[in-house]
Design a protein around this motif. Structure first.
Motif, PDB file in Angstrom:
ATOM      1  N   LEU A 170       0.845  -1.188   0.000  1.00 22.07           N
ATOM      2  CA  LEU A 170       0.000   0.000   0.000  1.00 22.07           C
ATOM      3  C   LEU A 170       0.881   1.239   0.000  1.00 22.07           C
ATOM      4  N   ILE A 171       0.361   2.325  -0.600  1.00 23.09           N
ATOM      5  CA  ILE A 171       0.932   3.653  -0.441  1.00 23.09           C
ATOM      6  C   ILE A 171      -0.163   4.488   0.224  1.00 23.09           C
ATOM      7  N   GLY A 172       0.012   4.777   1.525  1.00 17.53           N
ATOM      8  CA  GLY A 172      -1.103   5.334   2.288  1.00 17.53           C
ATOM      9  C   GLY A 172      -2.246   4.327   2.284  1.00 17.53           C
ATOM     10  N   PRO A 173      -3.466   4.764   1.923  1.00 18.89           N
ATOM     11  CA  PRO A 173      -4.590   3.826   1.870  1.00 18.89           C
ATOM     12  C   PRO A 173      -4.782   3.167   0.508  1.00 18.89           C
ATOM     13  N   LEU A 174      -3.920   3.483  -0.471  1.00 22.74           N
ATOM     14  CA  LEU A 174      -4.148   3.041  -1.849  1.00 22.74           C
ATOM     15  C   LEU A 174      -3.339   1.782  -2.166  1.00 22.74           C
ATOM     16  N   PRO A 175      -3.951   0.821  -2.854  1.00 25.83           N
ATOM     17  CA  PRO A 175      -3.206  -0.363  -3.285  1.00 25.83           C
ATOM     18  C   PRO A 175      -2.044   0.009  -4.193  1.00 25.83           C
ATOM     19  N   GLN A 176      -0.932  -0.688  -4.014  1.00 27.38           N
ATOM     20  CA  GLN A 176       0.286  -0.438  -4.782  1.00 27.38           C
ATOM     21  C   GLN A 176       0.732  -1.746  -5.426  1.00 27.38           C
ATOM     22  N   PRO A 177       0.510  -1.917  -6.739  1.00 27.71           N
ATOM     23  CA  PRO A 177       0.873  -3.180  -7.395  1.00 27.71           C
ATOM     24  C   PRO A 177       2.375  -3.317  -7.540  1.00 27.71           C
ATOM     25  N   ASN A 178       2.888  -4.519  -7.256  1.00 29.70           N
ATOM     26  CA  ASN A 178       4.340  -4.719  -7.201  1.00 29.70           C
ATOM     27  C   ASN A 178       4.823  -5.890  -8.043  1.00 29.70           C
ATOM     28  N   GLY A 179       4.064  -6.290  -9.060  1.00 29.18           N
ATOM     29  CA  GLY A 179       4.501  -7.407  -9.888  1.00 29.18           C
ATOM     30  C   GLY A 179       5.944  -7.252 -10.317  1.00 29.18           C
ATOM     31  N   GLU A 180       6.753  -8.280 -10.071  1.00 28.27           N
ATOM     32  CA  GLU A 180       8.198  -8.150 -10.223  1.00 28.27           C
ATOM     33  C   GLU A 180       8.651  -8.242 -11.679  1.00 28.27           C
ATOM     34  N   THR A 181       9.718  -7.508 -11.986  1.00 26.05           N
ATOM     35  CA  THR A 181      10.323  -7.517 -13.309  1.00 26.05           C
ATOM     36  C   THR A 181      11.775  -7.089 -13.191  1.00 26.05           C
ATOM     37  N   ALA A 182      12.590  -7.526 -14.134  1.00 29.71           N
ATOM     38  CA  ALA A 182      13.995  -7.109 -14.171  1.00 29.71           C
ATOM     39  C   ALA A 182      14.178  -5.745 -14.836  1.00 29.71           C
ATOM     40  N   ASP A 183      13.102  -5.164 -15.358  1.00 31.69           N
ATOM     41  CA  ASP A 183      13.154  -3.919 -16.135  1.00 31.69           C
ATOM     42  C   ASP A 183      12.565  -2.778 -15.306  1.00 31.69           C
ATOM     43  N   TRP A 184      13.430  -1.905 -14.762  1.00 30.20           N
ATOM     44  CA  TRP A 184      12.944  -0.812 -13.937  1.00 30.20           C
ATOM     45  C   TRP A 184      12.078   0.159 -14.725  1.00 30.20           C
ATOM     46  N   ILE A 185      12.480   0.475 -15.934  1.00 36.66           N
ATOM     47  CA  ILE A 185      11.709   1.447 -16.709  1.00 36.66           C
ATOM     48  C   ILE A 185      10.294   0.928 -16.957  1.00 36.66           C
ATOM     49  N   ALA A 186      10.162  -0.353 -17.291  1.00 37.74           N
ATOM     50  CA  ALA A 186       8.827  -0.935 -17.474  1.00 37.74           C
ATOM     51  C   ALA A 186       8.052  -0.942 -16.169  1.00 37.74           C
ATOM     52  N   PHE A 187       8.739  -1.230 -15.058  1.00 37.06           N
ATOM     53  CA  PHE A 187       8.067  -1.245 -13.759  1.00 37.06           C
ATOM     54  C   PHE A 187       7.542   0.144 -13.416  1.00 37.06           C
ATOM     55  N   PHE A 188       8.401   1.144 -13.515  1.00 37.55           N
ATOM     56  CA  PHE A 188       7.975   2.500 -13.180  1.00 37.55           C
ATOM     57  C   PHE A 188       6.865   2.954 -14.118  1.00 37.55           C
ATOM     58  N   ARG A 189       6.977   2.639 -15.385  1.00 34.94           N
ATOM     59  CA  ARG A 189       5.959   3.045 -16.365  1.00 34.94           C
ATOM     60  C   ARG A 189       4.598   2.419 -16.052  1.00 34.94           C
ATOM     61  N   ASP A 190       4.581   1.072 -15.907  1.00 29.16           N
ATOM     62  CA  ASP A 190       3.309   0.351 -15.850  1.00 29.16           C
ATOM     63  C   ASP A 190       2.710   0.253 -14.453  1.00 29.16           C
TER      64      ASP A 190
END
Length: 287
Positions: A126-146
């Motif tokens: 969570l970030i505060g009260p909001l769900p924070q999806p954390n599906g793992e990937t080796a690609d930081w740019i894709a993670f931050f983007r999606d």
């Protein structure tokens, strides 16, 4: 479990001790905060879910993860489920002085030295009260983007906090992330929500960090957030840079880019001026 009598009963069942006193401290987005004194002498803080948000169990999990996997000072968790979270009460007082900033820099730099094979986390948080999806990937740019920029932007659009024009700007910005970010840092463990209210200090030292939103990230996203609301300043960055030097371009470009994520979080929660801040940053970065 909203009133004192039912809370008292629930706490006694969860903790195995009689309650000497209860005092309501504050109300947040998704929980009320209570000071708890037990008959056995312990002084605790209880968070009681208000019915909004995703529940309190993830916060307890994250605090226990930090306590078990890092040297970051956090309150010990005595009970955690979706309705009730009970932690040690931390004695704190005083502001974030330069000495506190330097100590925080040492603690945060050590936290960022804990790395993983992939960005994200094995479970969502969570970030505060909001769900924070954390599906793992080796690609930081894709993670931050999606899972950060576009995820939070689309949720804000669905909830009417931003309009389609601003969402289109975020999409254009997402296409430019490879050139804006360049070569990212490794997947570092981050606290994830380092605003001043989550840093408790005492006698010129950090007493505890609370309310994490952890995952493995390029550590710059954490450093950026510490500047958004003025949590830390020169003393922090000077000491942090002695331990973990910052890559060129952080303050000039990537700080504002990464702060779009917490700004979108705040736009969803509060609207208003945060939307304008998102708009100005997008215009600066994509024209």
């Amino acid at each position: 479990m909203t009133g004192a009598p039912s809370l008292r009963k629930g706490l006694e069942e969860a903790l195995g001790s009689a309650i000497r006193s209860l005092a309501r401290l504050a109300d947040g987005h998704n929980a009320a905060l209570w000071a708890v004194a037990l008959a056995d002498g312990r002084r605790l803080v209880a968070k009681v879910a208000s019915g909004r948000g995703a529940g309190l169990e993830p916060e307890g999990f994250m605090l226990r993860h930090l306590a078990g996997r890092s040297a970051l000072p956090v309150p010990a968790v005595h009970h955690a489920d979706d309705r009730l979270l009970v932690m040690d009460r931390i004695d704190a007082g005083g502001g974030i002085t330069p000495a506190v900033e330097e100590h925080a820099a040492e603690l945060v730099a050590a936290l960022h030295g804990i790395t993983a094979d992939r960005y994200g986390f094995p479970r969502d948080t969570l970030i505060g009260p909001l769900p924070q999806p954390n599906g793992e990937t080796a690609d930081w740019i894709a993670f931050f983007r999606d899972r950060r920029l576009l995820h939070m932007g689309r949720k804000a659009l669905e909830e009417g906090r931003i309009d389609a024009g601003l969402m289109a700007g975020l999409d254009r910005l997402a296409a430019r992330l490879p050139e804006l970010i360049g070569e990212p840092g490794p997947p570092s463990l981050i606290h994830g929500d380092l605003w001043g209210g989550n840093v408790l200090s005492r006698d010129g030292r950090v007493a505890a960090f609370i309310d994490p939103a952890l995952y493995h990230a390029d550590a710059e996203i954490e450093l950026a957030f510490t500047t958004l609301f003025g949590t830390f300043g020169d003393a922090f960055f000077r000491r942090y840079g002695e331990i973990r030097p910052l890559r060129p371009g952080f303050f000039e470009l990537r700080r504002d880019l990464y702060n779009l994520y917490p700004l979108l979080v705040h736009a969803r929660l509060f609207g208003g001026s945060y939307v304008g801040s998102v708009e100005r940053t997008v215009r600066r970065l994509v024209g």
